[in-house]
Write a protein that holds these residues in place. Structure first.
Motif, PDB file in Angstrom:
ATOM      1  N   LEU A   1       0.826  -1.206   0.000  1.00 16.53           N
ATOM      2  CA  LEU A   1       0.000   0.000   0.000  1.00 16.53           C
ATOM      3  C   LEU A   1       0.863   1.260   0.000  1.00 16.53           C
ATOM      4  O   LEU A   1       0.580   2.221  -0.720  1.00 16.53           O
ATOM      5  N   LEU A   2       1.914   1.263   0.800  1.00 16.77           N
ATOM      6  CA  LEU A   2       2.761   2.450   0.899  1.00 16.77           C
ATOM      7  C   LEU A   2       3.613   2.653  -0.354  1.00 16.77           C
ATOM      8  O   LEU A   2       4.110   3.759  -0.596  1.00 16.77           O
TER       9      LEU A   2
ATOM     10  N   THR B   1      -6.759   6.649   0.230  1.00 13.32           N
ATOM     11  CA  THR B   1      -7.895   6.194   1.033  1.00 13.32           C
ATOM     12  C   THR B   1      -7.731   4.736   1.445  1.00 13.32           C
ATOM     13  O   THR B   1      -8.094   4.356   2.567  1.00 13.32           O
ATOM     14  N   ARG B   2      -7.177   3.906   0.576  1.00 12.01           N
ATOM     15  CA  ARG B   2      -6.954   2.515   0.952  1.00 12.01           C
ATOM     16  C   ARG B   2      -5.898   2.405   2.048  1.00 12.01           C
ATOM     17  O   ARG B   2      -6.013   1.584   2.952  1.00 12.01           O
ATOM     18  N   THR B   3      -4.877   3.248   1.985  1.00  8.62           N
ATOM     19  CA  THR B   3      -3.853   3.248   3.031  1.00  8.62           C
ATOM     20  C   THR B   3      -4.441   3.693   4.357  1.00  8.62           C
ATOM     21  O   THR B   3      -4.178   3.102   5.407  1.00  8.62           O
TER      22      THR B   3
ATOM     23  N   VAL C   1      -3.779   0.768   7.120  1.00 11.44           N
ATOM     24  CA  VAL C   1      -2.482   0.885   7.803  1.00 11.44           C
ATOM     25  C   VAL C   1      -2.626   1.898   8.933  1.00 11.44           C
ATOM     26  O   VAL C   1      -2.453   3.104   8.719  1.00 11.44           O
ATOM     27  N   PRO C   2      -2.950   1.447  10.151  1.00 10.55           N
ATOM     28  CA  PRO C   2      -3.212   2.389  11.257  1.00 10.55           C
ATOM     29  C   PRO C   2      -2.068   3.365  11.507  1.00 10.55           C
ATOM     30  O   PRO C   2      -2.311   4.539  11.817  1.00 10.55           O
TER      31      PRO C   2
ATOM     32  N   TRP D   1      -0.673  10.266   7.756  1.00 10.60           N
ATOM     33  CA  TRP D   1       0.085  10.539   6.530  1.00 10.60           C
ATOM     34  C   TRP D   1      -0.842  10.476   5.320  1.00 10.60           C
ATOM     35  O   TRP D   1      -0.793  11.348   4.451  1.00 10.60           O
ATOM     36  N   ALA D   2      -1.657   9.425   5.286  1.00 14.73           N
ATOM     37  CA  ALA D   2      -2.558   9.249   4.139  1.00 14.73           C
ATOM     38  C   ALA D   2      -3.579  10.375   4.070  1.00 14.73           C
ATOM     39  O   ALA D   2      -3.868  10.904   2.996  1.00 14.73           O
ATOM     40  N   ALA D   3      -4.126  10.760   5.227  1.00 13.41           N
ATOM     41  CA  ALA D   3      -5.113  11.837   5.246  1.00 13.41           C
ATOM     42  C   ALA D   3      -4.484  13.169   4.842  1.00 13.41           C
ATOM     43  O   ALA D   3      -5.071  13.953   4.094  1.00 13.41           O
ATOM     44  N   GLY D   4      -3.276  13.423   5.339  1.00  9.99           N
ATOM     45  CA  GLY D   4      -2.581  14.644   4.957  1.00  9.99           C
ATOM     46  C   GLY D   4      -2.253  14.678   3.484  1.00  9.99           C
ATOM     47  O   GLY D   4      -2.421  15.703   2.810  1.00  9.99           O
TER      48      GLY D   4
END
Length: 308
Positions: A88-89, A167-169, A173-174, A179-182
């Motif tokens: 994912l990352l 969005t999948r991350t 991935v808690p 990071w994903a939201a930012g």
């Protein structure tokens, strides 16, 4: 804790310890020529960029390919859960392949030496690569984990797959939720207020699940910032105008590296130090790419230092 986690975390930490770091990257950035910068990288994991005939773009791509190889090796040592998180990352590499494939399908000459070799980090790339038109590519995306981008234009596909990856991350991935939201906030803000484009309906729905529906209705950048949830608003700290989003990008990378380093220092033998290793290795590659650009400009340290 199984032997797979012990071996995987040990390998991840070893890889992270070999990164170039801020000080050495700044020395590369100060090089008078790109050739001088290559010489400074000769004893580093980025030695694969040392092609005296390569230009800046080719060298930067080699840096990214080096990072991808490290992530592939890391994932190969991990149990399924850890490998899935790394996949994912690392989604940005498949995004790059999708965009390049779409350019070729649309009649543009390829400007890269073939797609990135994703191996086990591919989400659906082998199937996507079989598409023979932009419409087929959109259909293939819609039929897999990437989801329908809502259009087959370069803009719709490009932002669509990036929003999908973020969005999948965020959902899986808690350790990387903020990071994903930012990252998602930066993507959407750039699309709305720099490019002046509305999101397609599918992409808008995905973004709203993480950022809330209010951001898509924001009429101004200030309103957009106000509507962001706390998990994403941090990425806009100190950014009052959309024209300054490039500074938010640098701030995002700085925070990712800081958080990743904290995860690496922990004693856990699970996904946390693995996510930390991916974060610091990815930031290091981003910084080295910037350093090479500075060297290509004759050691333009002002631009490099502005990245934080």
């Amino acid at each position: 804790m199984g032997a797979g986690w012990v071996a995987g975390v040990t390998r991840a930490r070893a890889m992270a310890s070999r990164r170039l770091g801020v000080h050495s990257a700044r020395e590369v950035a100060a090089a008078a020529t790109l050739g001088d910068a290559f010489e400074q990288l000769a004893a580093t994991p980025y030695r694969r960029v040392l092609d005296a005939e390569a230009g800046l773009a080719a060298a930067q791509r080699s840096v990214a390919a080096t990072l991808l190889w490290h992530l592939r090796v890391m994932a190969g040592w991990l149990p399924r859960q850890g490998a899935g998180a790394v996949r994912l990352l690392a989604a940005g590499f498949e995004v790059a392949n999708v965009e390049e494939h779409l350019r070729v399908l649309s009649g543009a000459a390829p400007d890269r030496p073939g797609p990135y070799r994703l191996g086990g980090l591919a989400t659906a790339w082998p199937r996507l690569a079989e598409s023979r038109s932009p419409v087929e590519l959109r259909d293939a995306l819609a039929a897999c984990a990437w989801g329908d981008p809502g259009g087959d234009s370069a803009a719709a596909v490009g932002i669509g797959v990036r929003i999908s990856a973020a969005t999948r991350t965020a959902g899986a991935v808690p350790e990387a939720v903020s990071w994903a939201a930012g990252r998602l906030a930066l993507l959407v803000a750039r699309e709305l207020f720099i490019h002046g484009r509305r999101l397609t309906k599918p992409s808008g729905r995905r973004a709203a699940r993480v950022l809330g529906p209010g951001v898509l209705r924001a009429a101004t950048f200030a309103d957009f910032r106000q509507q962001l949830p706390g998990t994403a608003r941090w990425a806009m700290d100190g950014i009052d105008e959309s024209a300054d989003l490039w500074r938010a990008e640098a701030h995002w990378w700085t925070q990712v590296e800081k958080d990743g380093s904290a995860l690496l220092r922990g004693s856990r033998l699970d996904t946390a130090p693995v996510i930390g290793a991916v974060a610091v290795l990815s930031t290091d590659a981003w910084r080295v790419r910037a350093a090479l650009e500075s060297a290509a400009r004759g050691g333009a340290l002002e631009a490099f230092d502005a990245l934080g």
